[in-house]
Design an enzyme around this catalytic site. Structure first.
Site, PDB file in Angstrom:
ATOM      1  N   ASP A 108       0.755  -1.003   0.197  1.00 20.66           N
ATOM      2  CA  ASP A 108      -0.245  -0.147  -0.319  1.00 20.66           C
ATOM      3  C   ASP A 108       0.873   1.449  -0.275  1.00 20.66           C
ATOM      4  O   ASP A 108       2.260   1.044   0.412  1.00 20.66           O
ATOM      5  CB  ASP A 108      -0.610  -0.023   0.995  1.00 20.66           C
ATOM      6  CG  ASP A 108      -0.393   0.245   2.326  1.00 20.66           C
ATOM      7  OD1 ASP A 108       1.203  -0.678   2.282  1.00 20.66           O
ATOM      8  OD2 ASP A 108      -0.497   0.841   3.276  1.00 20.66           O
ATOM      9  N   GLU A 109       0.523   2.265  -0.730  1.00 21.50           N
ATOM     10  CA  GLU A 109       0.995   3.881  -0.203  1.00 21.50           C
ATOM     11  C   GLU A 109       2.310   3.354  -1.209  1.00 21.50           C
ATOM     12  O   GLU A 109       3.385   4.404  -0.349  1.00 21.50           O
ATOM     13  CB  GLU A 109       0.342   4.072   0.863  1.00 21.50           C
ATOM     14  CG  GLU A 109      -0.979   4.394   1.686  1.00 21.50           C
ATOM     15  CD  GLU A 109      -1.300   4.966   3.104  1.00 21.50           C
ATOM     16  OE1 GLU A 109      -1.794   5.547   3.302  1.00 21.50           O
ATOM     17  OE2 GLU A 109      -0.381   4.268   3.578  1.00 21.50           O
TER      18      GLU A 109
END
Length: 532
Positions: A313-314
């Site tokens: 993620d991210e």
């Protein structure tokens, strides 16, 4: 069936038939399955007193297994005529039946003696029950704030009392590395000190992890470890700076740091702040994959469960091409351990994912942008999905604007908001058979103690428990019923040491009339599985 005075059970069972009698618990004997008896004995002794349990007790509580009855994790509970029988389809189902029994316990008065509240009983009842989803998870972020073994075990107690069966441990992030890796000792020697909250940090030795895993397994909970890659890896650079890129600081990072009066990340220096998206391992450095191979191998060896979460993620400073290159390879390394890899839904953008990888969706309940498309691709490649919509299931989102803890980037998530959603309706084009289950994450940027974690989680953790267990069209699967049952359980939770956010029950004044409020004196029994 619809119950006008539904018992305060969460999650609510598939079928409940109440009788008119009650079963006294002045004198109890436990018989049957040894493992289930041992756990229930500890709970009942804490409530009834040791003298109430004996081999000659009047009321028998019989615990047994019958694989021909019901389905996986299911059970039946029959209470009546000075006997309570709980029969599990399997050992997990039997355990969950005992958790239901503990929620049924009531303390009453002897006739003619209003000052005596020493007698415990359960109502006469027949319950048939089984879960909707086979994966019902909670996540504890121990990277941004480190919780010791005892606190993790208390978190497990809270979760299993609501029939959760997976604990996702977020073990690594920019703010700290929390698990011993023998092949790369500086991950903890340099990367475990401090956290995002000003605390001293810490890490789990391998013996600590074994203790947590065993404690969870005894309560039919599987531990899912997460090593977040290739981003959220600033802490790796404290011990191995040659394997982590310089921080990719964006204008958003600068603005957020200034607003929060927090520092920006500095390569090789502990990061005690909340910004995301600025870190990455060196994707084109071969030694990076030596580290990842060793880490995933050692972590997998400690975990008897089937899943190994590798993040994804991210990764805001990583190009799409580099992300794909990395995740194809990291997925293969994870699968080589014999585990099923799990990743956050962004990884669905990668064409070369290993077959069968599980995706964890953390977008909103109404998907934005390409989030749904990325999530669907896990199902299309033979995997499945865990649903954790951030504006419904994230326990660290503020339940109201003036709550002292939590964040609000996904919105204010009031109790009713957290309850009113159906996992099958979030992602168009994903068949129900591809939904593994649900998970309620608790990120800990704003949390420094277990009591503060409780204050964010309770009672919303109960909402996600019911969503994961109870059928969407169940007779008591309604906000009005749920809110009433929560109000009745609040004193039980508080008596067991849980710091409940009572104000959450005021979130929906439209339905106040006729809905019981939480009382100050406990009317039902705390379980030692919930004890702080």
């Amino acid at each position: 069936m619809v119950l006008h005075d539904a018992p305060s059970l969460i999650p609510f069972p598939s079928s409940v038939r109440l009788g008119e009698e009650s079963v006294p618990l002045r004198s109890v004997r436990l018989t049957g399955d040894h493992g289930a008896v041992a756990l229930l004995r500890a709970d009942l002794q804490a409530l009834l007193g040791r003298d109430a349990l004996s081999d000659t007790g009047t009321t028998e509580i019989a615990l047994g297994l019958d694989a021909t009855r019901g389905s996986a994790e299911g059970y039946t509970l029959d209470a009546g005529a000075e006997r309570i029988r709980i029969t599990g389809h399997d050992a997990a189902g039997l355990f969950y039946g005992t958790r239901t029994l503990l929620q049924l316990l009531r303390r009453g008065e002897r006739p003619g003696n209003a000052d005596d509240e020493s007698d415990w009983s359960v109502p006469g009842v027949r319950i048939e029950d089984a879960p909707r989803f086979r994966y019902r998870g909670v996540m504890l972020d121990v990277a941004r704030h480190f919780f010791g073994v005892a606190d993790v075990e208390r978190w497990i107690d809270r979760a299993v009392s609501l029939k959760y069966n997976h604990l996702h441990l977020h073990l690594t992030d920019d703010q700290g590395w929390r698990i011993q890796i023998d092949a790369w000792p500086r991950l903890t020697a340099a990367g475990s000190g401090g956290d995002a909250t000003g605390g001293p940090g810490g890490f789990y030795t391998k013996d600590d992890i074994r203790e947590i895993v065993a404690y969870a397994a005894a309560r039919h909970m599987t531990v899912v470890p997460e090593i977040d890659l290739p981003g959220h890896t600033h802490a790796i650079g404290l011990g191995y700076p040659d394997l982590v890129e310089l921080p990719a600081i964006t204008e958003a990072n600068v603005t957020e740091a200034a607003a929060l009066n927090q520092p920006l990340p500095v390569h090789g220096v502990h990061y005690a702040a909340w910004g995301v998206g600025h870190s990455s391992v060196k994707i084109h450095e071969e030694r990076t994959y030596d580290l990842i191979r060793d880490v995933l191998t050692e972590v997998a060896e400690l975990m008897p469960g089937p899943y190994l979460h590798i993040g994804g993620d991210e990764c805001l400073g990583t190009s799409a091409a580099d992300f794909a290159l990395f995740f194809e390879r990291a997925g293969r390394l994870a699968a080589a351990t014999g585990k099923t890899p799990v990743a956050w839904h962004e990884a669905g953008a990668v064409d070369g994912l290993v077959t069968g990888m599980i995706g964890q969706y953390w977008g909103s309940a109404v998907p934005q942008g390409d989030h749904a498309a990325h999530a669907r691709r896990f199902a299309e490649r033979g995997g499945a999905l865990i649903l954790s919509p951030s504006d419904r299931a994230y326990l660290d989102m503020k339940p109201r604007a003036d709550h002292p803890r939590g964040l609000a980037w996904a919105g204010i998530v009031a109790l009713r908001t957290s309850y009113d959603w159906d996992p099958a309706m979030v992602l168009d084009g994903v068949p129900a058979t591809s939904i593994l289950g649900v998970e309620a994450p608790l990120w800990t940027e704003s949390v420094t103690t277990l009591a503060e974690a409780d204050g964010l989680a309770f009672p919303r953790i109960a909402a996600q428990a019911e969503i994961g267990w109870s059928e969407q069209n169940g007779a008591e699967r309604s906000w009005r019923s749920f809110r009433a049952r929560v109000a009745q359980l609040v004193p039980t939770w508080e008596a067991s040491g849980i710091a409940v956010d009572r104000a959450a029950l005021d979130d929906d004044p439209e339905h106040d009339e006729g809905v019981p409020q939480a009382h100050t004196n406990p009317a039902s029994a705390p379980s030692t599985e919930e004890t702080a």
